[in-house]
Design a protein around this motif. Structure first.
Motif, mmCIF file in Angstrom:
data_model
loop_
_atom_site.group_PDB
_atom_site.id
_atom_site.type_symbol
_atom_site.label_atom_id
_atom_site.label_comp_id
_atom_site.label_asym_id
_atom_site.label_seq_id
_atom_site.Cartn_x
_atom_site.Cartn_y
_atom_site.Cartn_z
ATOM 1 N N VAL A 1 -36.886 22.728 -27.304
ATOM 2 C CA VAL A 1 -35.812 23.716 -27.324
ATOM 3 C C VAL A 1 -34.514 23.119 -27.849
ATOM 4 C CG1 VAL A 1 -34.421 25.273 -25.898
ATOM 5 C CG2 VAL A 1 -36.885 25.090 -25.512
ATOM 6 N N SER A 2 -34.201 21.898 -27.480
ATOM 7 C CA SER A 2 -32.942 21.312 -27.954
ATOM 8 C C SER A 2 -32.956 21.141 -29.470
ATOM 9 C CB SER A 2 -32.657 19.982 -27.253
ATOM 10 O OG SER A 2 -33.624 19.028 -27.573
ATOM 11 N N ARG A 3 -34.092 20.781 -30.038
ATOM 12 C CA ARG A 3 -34.179 20.645 -31.503
ATOM 13 C C ARG A 3 -34.103 22.023 -32.166
ATOM 14 N NH1 ARG A 3 -32.515 18.821 -35.830
ATOM 15 N NH2 ARG A 3 -33.989 18.257 -37.447
ATOM 16 N N LEU A 4 -34.758 23.004 -31.578
ATOM 17 C CA LEU A 4 -34.664 24.365 -32.121
ATOM 18 C C LEU A 4 -33.222 24.836 -32.108
ATOM 19 C CD1 LEU A 4 -37.817 25.929 -30.452
ATOM 20 C CD2 LEU A 4 -37.499 25.482 -32.895
ATOM 21 N N ASP A 5 -32.519 24.554 -31.007
ATOM 22 C CA ASP A 5 -31.102 24.925 -30.926
ATOM 23 C C ASP A 5 -30.304 24.275 -32.050
ATOM 24 O OD1 ASP A 5 -31.582 26.446 -28.677
ATOM 25 O OD2 ASP A 5 -30.784 24.965 -27.273
ATOM 26 N N GLN A 6 -30.588 23.027 -32.350
ATOM 27 C CA GLN A 6 -29.870 22.312 -33.416
ATOM 28 C C GLN A 6 -30.116 22.933 -34.782
ATOM 29 O OE1 GLN A 6 -31.361 18.333 -33.154
ATOM 30 N NE2 GLN A 6 -30.270 17.866 -31.263
ATOM 31 N N LEU A 7 -31.302 23.492 -34.968
ATOM 32 C CA LEU A 7 -31.666 24.032 -36.278
ATOM 33 C C LEU A 7 -31.121 25.439 -36.524
ATOM 34 C CD1 LEU A 7 -35.273 22.619 -36.436
ATOM 35 C CD2 LEU A 7 -33.376 21.999 -37.945
ATOM 36 N N PHE A 8 -30.692 26.122 -35.468
ATOM 37 C CA PHE A 8 -30.067 27.432 -35.644
ATOM 38 C C PHE A 8 -28.558 27.264 -35.739
ATOM 39 C CE2 PHE A 8 -34.095 29.223 -34.872
ATOM 40 C CZ PHE A 8 -34.037 30.565 -35.181
ATOM 41 N N TRP A 9 -27.942 28.090 -36.547
ATOM 42 C CA TRP A 9 -26.488 28.109 -36.704
ATOM 43 C C TRP A 9 -25.872 28.529 -35.381
ATOM 44 C CZ3 TRP A 9 -23.610 32.676 -39.262
ATOM 45 C CH2 TRP A 9 -22.273 32.347 -39.496
ATOM 46 N N ASN A 10 -24.984 27.724 -34.857
ATOM 47 C CA ASN A 10 -24.336 28.001 -33.579
ATOM 48 C C ASN A 10 -23.159 28.944 -33.829
ATOM 49 O OD1 ASN A 10 -23.103 28.042 -31.100
ATOM 50 N ND2 ASN A 10 -23.200 25.838 -30.782
ATOM 51 N N ASP A 11 -23.497 30.247 -33.880
ATOM 52 C CA ASP A 11 -22.486 31.247 -34.216
ATOM 53 C C ASP A 11 -22.913 32.607 -33.665
ATOM 54 O OD1 ASP A 11 -20.009 31.480 -36.271
ATOM 55 O OD2 ASP A 11 -21.179 33.349 -36.265
ATOM 56 N N PHE B 1 -24.774 23.803 -44.227
ATOM 57 C CA PHE B 1 -23.408 23.603 -43.763
ATOM 58 C C PHE B 1 -23.074 22.118 -43.883
ATOM 59 C CE2 PHE B 1 -24.853 27.479 -41.758
ATOM 60 C CZ PHE B 1 -23.749 28.308 -41.822
ATOM 61 N N ALA B 2 -21.864 21.736 -43.526
ATOM 62 C CA ALA B 2 -21.446 20.332 -43.621
ATOM 63 C C ALA B 2 -22.365 19.412 -42.822
ATOM 64 C CB ALA B 2 -19.998 20.179 -43.143
ATOM 65 N N ASP B 3 -22.939 19.921 -41.712
ATOM 66 C CA ASP B 3 -23.812 19.087 -40.882
ATOM 67 C C ASP B 3 -25.297 19.286 -41.168
ATOM 68 O OD1 ASP B 3 -23.958 21.640 -39.815
ATOM 69 O OD2 ASP B 3 -24.019 20.942 -37.742
ATOM 70 N N GLY B 4 -25.638 19.997 -42.236
ATOM 71 C CA GLY B 4 -27.042 20.154 -42.623
ATOM 72 C C GLY B 4 -27.487 21.611 -42.670
ATOM 73 N N TRP B 5 -28.793 21.789 -42.799
ATOM 74 C CA TRP B 5 -29.394 23.108 -42.939
ATOM 75 C C TRP B 5 -29.575 23.773 -41.578
ATOM 76 C CZ3 TRP B 5 -30.138 25.627 -47.412
ATOM 77 C CH2 TRP B 5 -30.069 24.877 -48.586
#
Length: 127
Positions: free
Chosen positions: A29-39, A110-114
């Protein structure tokens, strides 16, 4: 004219998609969270839910059962547009399921990746 499927960009998106798939079937879940745009504008329309905003998507993942996540990708089509935008579409099957799953993801660099900015999962009868 826009460049379609530049090799380096296509490779980056393919790698991001592979990371997503690994995290999904492994319930990371934490990796999935990282891969989605936090917006608040991020969307995920699932087979049984419509999630609007990163917080709703994250909450869904945290409460989702970790069973029966393994799937077999049967087709994959990734198209990149320029260096910062891509769409990935797959079909997949699951053991014991007669329907065919479909998934579409819109990726933005984005600046921090895809990151996935919009996703849709659905099922269809037959092949």
């Amino acid at each position: 004219m826009m460049d379609i499927n530049l090799p380096i960009t296509l490779q980056e998106v393919e790698q991001a998609f592979d990371a997503y798939e690994k995290a999904l079937v492994g319930n990371d879940v934490s990796r999935l969270d990282q891969l989605f745009w936090n917006d608040a504008n991020t969307l995920r329309y699932g087979a049984t839910e419509n999630l609007v905003g990163y917080d709703e998507i994250r909450a869904f993942r945290l409460q989702r059962p970790a069973a029966n996540l393994v799937r077999t990708v049967t087709s994959r089509h990734v198209t990149t547009f320029g260096t910062d935008f891509a769409v990935a579409n797959i079909t997949f099957t699951k053991a014991g399921e007669t329907r065919v799953g479909r998934q579409t993801q819109t990726w933005v660099k984005f600046a921090d990746g895809w990151h996935v900015v919009a996703a849709h999962v659905s099922w269809m009868d037959g092949k």
